[in-house]
Motif scaffolding. Structure first.
Motif, PDB file in Angstrom:
ATOM      1  N   THR A 171       0.832  -1.191   0.000  1.00 31.60           N
ATOM      2  CA  THR A 171       0.000   0.000   0.000  1.00 31.60           C
ATOM      3  C   THR A 171       0.872   1.249   0.000  1.00 31.60           C
ATOM      4  N   LEU A 172       1.859   1.257   0.892  1.00 32.19           N
ATOM      5  CA  LEU A 172       2.631   2.480   1.087  1.00 32.19           C
ATOM      6  C   LEU A 172       3.427   2.868  -0.161  1.00 32.19           C
TER       7      LEU A 172
ATOM      8  N   ALA B  66       2.923   2.084  -3.289  1.00 27.93           N
ATOM      9  CA  ALA B  66       2.017   2.510  -4.367  1.00 27.93           C
ATOM     10  C   ALA B  66       1.538   3.941  -4.115  1.00 27.93           C
ATOM     11  N   THR B  67       1.229   4.241  -2.863  1.00 32.43           N
ATOM     12  CA  THR B  67       0.755   5.584  -2.523  1.00 32.43           C
ATOM     13  C   THR B  67       1.861   6.616  -2.765  1.00 32.43           C
TER      14      THR B  67
ATOM     15  N   GLN C 125       2.350   7.361  -6.425  1.00 32.75           N
ATOM     16  CA  GLN C 125       1.333   8.296  -6.922  1.00 32.75           C
ATOM     17  C   GLN C 125       1.499   9.676  -6.304  1.00 32.75           C
ATOM     18  N   ARG C 126       2.502   9.822  -5.495  1.00 35.90           N
ATOM     19  CA  ARG C 126       2.813  11.089  -4.810  1.00 35.90           C
ATOM     20  C   ARG C 126       1.686  11.514  -3.868  1.00 35.90           C
ATOM     21  N   LEU C 127       0.944  10.535  -3.367  1.00 33.63           N
ATOM     22  CA  LEU C 127      -0.097  10.848  -2.390  1.00 33.63           C
ATOM     23  C   LEU C 127       0.454  10.779  -0.976  1.00 33.63           C
ATOM     24  N   ALA C 128       1.631  10.196  -0.834  1.00 33.48           N
ATOM     25  CA  ALA C 128       2.331  10.201   0.450  1.00 33.48           C
ATOM     26  C   ALA C 128       3.775  10.589   0.179  1.00 33.48           C
TER      27      ALA C 128
ATOM     28  N   ASN D 158      -3.115  -0.334   8.307  1.00 35.25           N
ATOM     29  CA  ASN D 158      -3.709   0.479   7.247  1.00 35.25           C
ATOM     30  C   ASN D 158      -5.231   0.576   7.395  1.00 35.25           C
TER      31      ASN D 158
ATOM     32  N   ASP E 237      -7.735  -0.556   5.739  1.00 35.91           N
ATOM     33  CA  ASP E 237      -8.525  -0.270   4.536  1.00 35.91           C
ATOM     34  C   ASP E 237      -9.924  -0.838   4.767  1.00 35.91           C
TER      35      ASP E 237
END
Ligand SMILES: Cc1cc2nc3c(=O)[nH]c(=O)nc-3n(C[C@H](O)[C@H](O)[C@H](O)COP(=O)(O)OP(=O)(O)OC[C@H]3O[C@@H](n4cnc5c(N)ncnc54)[C@H](O)[C@@H]3O)c2cc1C
Lengths: 265, 782
Positions: free
Chosen positions: A33-34, A36-37, A40-43, A115, A117
């Motif tokens: 998860t981390l 991939a996030t 995507q520059r979301l984290a 996480n 989810d």
């Protein structure tokens, strides 16, 4: 991905220290998860503290009824553990249906639980099994641990070390996969303890994340059979609606999956 | 046939490199000094650009240059165009709004390119792109075509009032209306053909290289038709004259139509290479692909089909609204017109047909050809209508189709097409036998005992491949000719290179084209190399789409081989002192028929190049080229049968049987043909059960922008397919080939939906038939 610093922690204390020293550090487990996030520059953590090489976090042990799964145990480890299969096959089956082989060899129970989810599988198992999340600082009951969508009781810097529970007399998991992501669009974990106590936990469907269904629990405590659930109505008003499934359909799935979980137990 | 000749299931020559990771794709290309591009894209579906501030971004580490649309326009780089002119029924030309490679006035879909950042690394380019400040005035957006036509909706282009691009018709409206008025029965249905994202395995990429010393450009790109890309980029976009622009499409990992078009990125990277003085590479990520690759389908249609008292179809009237997105992509206007309405006769003799098609701008990515392009839309419409009619009329679906099949050829439909050959009943019978149609009732009863609802459905499709002839498509508005070229170059030792203007991006040309040569000359396919995809190496050609490579591309190879053989025979006759008409080519030898005199192929080739002893006046060498312009389309057709079991508790559909009986004419390599059918059916099942592009109707954001939300078919969603082939050879090309690349995607969706609606007893079902929809439809039926 933004630039980040990578650290490999050697012990629980080392990991906690590394993270506390970082600007905006994050624990890294399977990275499923981390990473991939981050891609995507979301984290954008300044530092990653890799937990996968800490001996204390590894391994699965079964002592009589009591089960301990290290936070860094991969889904593959859980799915293929012979001891665990003897004690609680339902959780092995659950792990075997997470993602695909790549994901199962990288993703971990600790990462999944941390996480939280709303469509993840493990939260349903932990809640139904009345499991305890063991952290570096304390022990948290599953019922207190999962607090909302992607929300947990973990404090800043707190780290999951293991998940423990007592093997149930019977348990089963039924998952209806989201056709696109294959996460749980609705997943129901049912468990009956030796003392007859029944828990039914639902993931993928609740607007507030994983939840227990008391009506089904009472029905199954009275009679442990799929048919016992036939008369139960699942209220759609607290369920998720998205492009894949509306609340009415999810309400139907909760009931159908619960029956199938009992049948599989 | 030889072991490697026509009809042999030869293993694919190209697979060794693909399967061992040795393929060379555009993103694998690297040149000295190469830098990386990232595009600044609109986060809004519709907005006016008030200003673009690059000052902070320009100073970021690694940044080489940031360029915007005003500069592009100042350098006279042209707007992106649609290459097929369609006129509305009032005679007015289609309303083409300006599509700027970099928008500087208005953005019209989420992902519309606004600026390009070139930097030392991709990360730095991306960092700087985030620092480019674009001040947008957000405008209301509209994403649904039907809604976009209504009064008071947001307007996309000043050229197109009410967002209407054209209002076109085909066929005889009066005749169709009369048939409906006089019919014994009229079947009416409204159908939606869901919008799809193409999802080739390899995302788009391009590498633009400007050589200032030579004033020359090289463009590596993920293209299905590099020559067309070069032509368009030079003639319309003013990037460079053709002789100064080389376009190379190396290994390309799938296209399905989405790599036909020339996108902003190729144009901008070439131009940016000159502006910045460095080679510029751009590779799309998956979400960018969802946002910017041309989508497919997206039609809403109403249908009326008229029957006489004997259940013969007497007329068909279709009204279609097609969403073309924010701009007109290269062939977007042809797809819902000449590739769609011309197929509305299907396999049936229908005396009167009328189609009205309105195409519409919306704040979504452009829509263009996607595997099947217009023909899946026509087939879905007709075959769902036929199934519905059979149920309403109380006759078996097979019987209704049999009664209406075209049976004599050539057959002129009322919608342009002239079917040249076919035997629709043969495919129907083969499919029904293979599916054990007659045993269905027993299987349904058995399934009911297990609590499952079993259904069966069929679809009889026809499609048109190898779009042609050039003069005819030109008269219908095409901006290009649709011939193909080939050059056969025999080397001095007899090995052969074939330059083809078609392009392989998964189809297997390197094997099938070599099989053709092997068949003709009797030499091993290993001695034959197929060269394609590079405008410097290969003569002008039209590329690969519309299942044209076999029927058109190989026919060009046949013509070139004819010339090579004729010359080789002359040389052999001269060397063996025989009559030219007595020379035959067999097993790699040129023989004098009826004697034991023979010369090996390589010796004749060598003689051509030594030129020591050639017939008087003959030029040295053995190399011939040909252009082939077909005289007609080809018409593959077939019958697909699908059997499903629906779980009434969850609405989940399981495909328990899928039968495809196809008539592709003659077949070069059955294994490759089967692979094409498998892939096509997988995509058709994807459309029918899983795939659906969804935009937020309020703000135009793409909701299905990743595989978390866009459901692609996986292996375990699919059954094993039962395939068979019928063969009525195509009379219009020398090999009798019809084409097989799209049939699977064309024929399968209606068969599957017909099976589900049969199972659940409710015809009111749209694609994709998700479990939720099927469950709701089932409950509504009960
Ligand atoms: C293609 C794909 C399919 C998937 N399908 C499913 C599915 O069907 N069902 C399902 O349940 N899941 C699914 N997942 C999720 C996956 O199974 C992982 O469980 C999940 O990504 C998190 O685990 P991880 O070990 O990868 O954690 P990471 O990605 O490394 O971390 C996740 C988060 O937890 C934190 N964290 C990690 N370890 C700890 C710890 N010990 N203590 C405190 N915080 C910690 C991290 O800082 C981060 O915030 C899928 C993932 C992918 C990529």
């Amino acid at each position: 991905m933004y630039a980040t610093n990578y650290h490999r922690a050697s012990s629980v204390q080392d990991a906690v220290k590394l993270k506390s020293e970082a600007d905006e550090g994050k624990y890294l487990s399977g990275g499923m998860t981390l990473i991939a996030t981050m891609k995507q520059r979301l984290a954008a953590p300044s530092d990653l503290v890799d937990l996968r090489h800490i001996p204390d976090l590894k391994g699965i042990s079964v002592n009589g009824k009591s089960v301990r799964i290290g936070a860094a145990a991969t889904h593959f480890d859980v799915a293929s553990s012979v001891e665990l299969k003897a004690a609680c096959p339902a959780i092995c089956d659950l792990a075997h249906h997470i993602g695909d082989p790549h994901v199962r060899h990288m993703g971990t129970i600790g990462g999944s639980v941390a996480n939280n989810d709303p469509a993840a599988d493990y939260p349903a198992a932990l809640l139904a099994l009345d499991a305890v999340v063991v952290t570096n600082a304390r022990e948290i009951k599953a019922a207190d641990f999962f607090t909302g969508l992607f929300e947990t009781a973990l404090e800043e810097g707190e780290m999951i070390v293991a998940v423990t529970f007592d093997a149930p007399a019977k348990a089963g998991y039924a998952k209806f996969r989201n056709p696109a992501s294959r996460y749980a669009m609705t997943g129901v974990f049912v468990a009956r303890r030796d003392d007859g106590d029944v828990r039914v936990a639902v993931t993928g469907a609740g607007a507030g994340g994983v939840f227990r269904h008391s009506g089904m629990e009472a029905a199954l405590a009275a009679s442990w059979s799929p048919d016992a659930l036939s008369g139960i109505a699942v209220d759609p008003s607290d369920l998720l609606s998205d492009i894949h499934a509306n609340a009415e359909y999810r309400a139907n799935l909760v009931k159908v999956m619960a029956k199938r979980a009992v049948a599989a137990a | 046939m030889g072991v490697e000749g026509i009809g042999a299931s030869v293993a694919r020559k190209e697979d060794k490199r693909f399967l061992t990771g040795k393929g060379r794709y555009t993103d694998d290309m690297s040149v000295p000094g190469m830098k990386y591009a990232f595009f600044v894209r609109s986060p809004y579906a519709h907005a006016r650009i008030k200003s673009i501030d690059m000052s902070a971004a320009k100073d970021m580490p690694g940044v080489i240059g940031i360029l915007e649309g005003k500069q592009l326009q100042a350098d006279a780089i042209g707007n992106i165009i649609c290459g097929w002119m369609i006129h509305s029924k009032d005679g007015s030309p289609m309303k083409m709004g300006a599509w700027r490679p970099l928008a500087h006035e208005t953005v019209r879909y989420v992902g519309d390119a606004v600026a390009i950042v070139v930097a030392d690394s991709l990360g730095e380019a991306r960092d700087a792109a985030e620092a480019v400040v674009v001040d947008y005035e957000v405008l209301p957006a509209v994403t649904e075509a039907v809604k976009a036509l209504e009064a008071g909706q947001p307007q996309l282009h000043p050229e197109a009032p009410n967002n209407l691009i054209f209002d076109w018709q085909l066929g005889d409206g009066v005749a169709a209306d009369t048939a409906i008025a006089e019919a014994a029965h009229v079947t009416e249905i409204t159908l939606r053909n869901n919008r799809l994202a193409p999802n080739p395995m390899e995302p788009r990429a391009t590498l633009g290289i400007y050589d200032s010393a030579e004033d020359h450009y090289t463009c590596y790109t993920t293209s299905q038709n590099p020559h067309v890309a070069r032509l368009v980029m030079s003639a319309f976009y003013n990037v460079a004259p053709e002789n100064k622009l080389r376009v190379i499409a190396p290994d390309v990992g799938g296209g399905f139509g989405s790599k036909i078009y020339i996108y902003p990125e190729e144009i901008v990277c070439l131009w940016a290479s000159k502006k910045t003085g460095v080679p510029v590479k751009w590779t799309c990520d998956r979400t960018e692909a969802f946002l910017t690759d041309a989508h497919g389908r997206d039609h809403v249609s109403t249908v009326k089909m008229a029957f006489d008292k004997d259940n013969r179809i007497t007329g068909l009237k279709v009204d279609t609204i097609a969403n073309l997105g924010a701009y007109m992509s290269l062939f977007s206007s042809a797809v819902p017109t000449y590739l769609y309405a011309t197929l509305l006769s299907g396999q049936y003799a229908i005396p009167a047909i009328h189609a009205n098609v309105r195409t519409v701008y919306t704040n979504t990515v452009p829509v263009d050809a996607y595997r099947g392009a217009g023909r899946p839309e026509a087939t879905y419409l007709l075959e769902r209508t036929m199934e519905t009619a059979a149920r309403e009329l109380g006759v078996s679906p097979a019987e209704l189709r049999r009664k209406n099949f075209v049976r004599t050829f050539p057959y002129q439909t009322p919608v342009i097409m002239n079917y040249d050959a076919g035997d629709y009943e043969a495919s129907l019978e083969a499919a029904m036998a293979s599916a054990d149609w007659n045993g269905f009732a027993a299987r349904k009863a058995e399934a009911a005992g297990r609590g499952k609802k079993r259904g069966i459905g069929m679809s009889c499709y026809i499609e048109a491949c190898g779009i042609a002839p050039s003069a005819a498509v030109g008269s219908l508005g095409a901006g290009v000719g649709l011939w193909e070229s080939a050059e056969v170059r025999v080397n001095a030792v007899g090995t052969i290179e074939v330059m083809t203007g078609s392009h392989s991006h998964g189809q297997g040309h390197e094997t099938t084209f070599a099989q053709l040569v092997a068949d003709r000359l009797g030499i091993p396919i290993d001695n034959v190399n197929i060269v394609h995809g590079d405008t410097d190496k290969v003569q002008m050609g039209m590329g690969t789409y519309g299942s044209r490579s076999g029927a058109v591309g190989m026919s060009a190879v046949v013509k070139a081989l004819d010339k090579v053989e004729a010359k080789a025979k002359k040389i052999a006759a001269h060397l063996m002192e025989a009559d030219e008409s007595d020379i035959v080519i067999e097993n790699g030898e040129l023989k004098v028929a009826g004697t034991d005199k023979a010369l090996p192929w390589f010796q004749v080739a060598l003689a051509a190049y030594t030129a020591h002893n050639l017939p008087a006046g003959m030029e040295p060498g053995l190399k011939e080229g040909a252009f082939y312009d077909p005289s007609n389309f080809t018409f593959p057709a077939g019958c697909y049968i699908c059997e499903v079991e629906v779980d009434p508790e969850t609405g989940v559909t399981e495909i328990v049987q899928f039968v495809a009986a196809d008539d592709f004419g003659n077949i070069i390599n059955p294994m490759i043909v089967e692979g094409q059918v498998h892939g096509g059916i997988a995509q058709g099942i994807g459309q029918a059960l899983l795939e659906n592009v969804q935009y937020d109707p309020q703000n135009g954001q793409l909701i299905t922008a990743s595989y978390m939300d866009y459901a692609m078919p996986r292996a375990d969603d699919l059954p094993s397919f039962k395939l068979s082939h019928q063969n009525t050879p195509c009379p219009s090309n020398p090999l009798g080939i019809k084409g097989c690349g799209e049939a699977g995607a064309i024929g399968s969706p209606p068969a599957l939906i017909n099976a589900i609606t049969d199972a659940i007893g409710n015809n009111n079902l749209t694609m994709p038939a998700t479990p939720q929809k099927v469950w709701a439809a089932l409950n509504a039926a009960n």
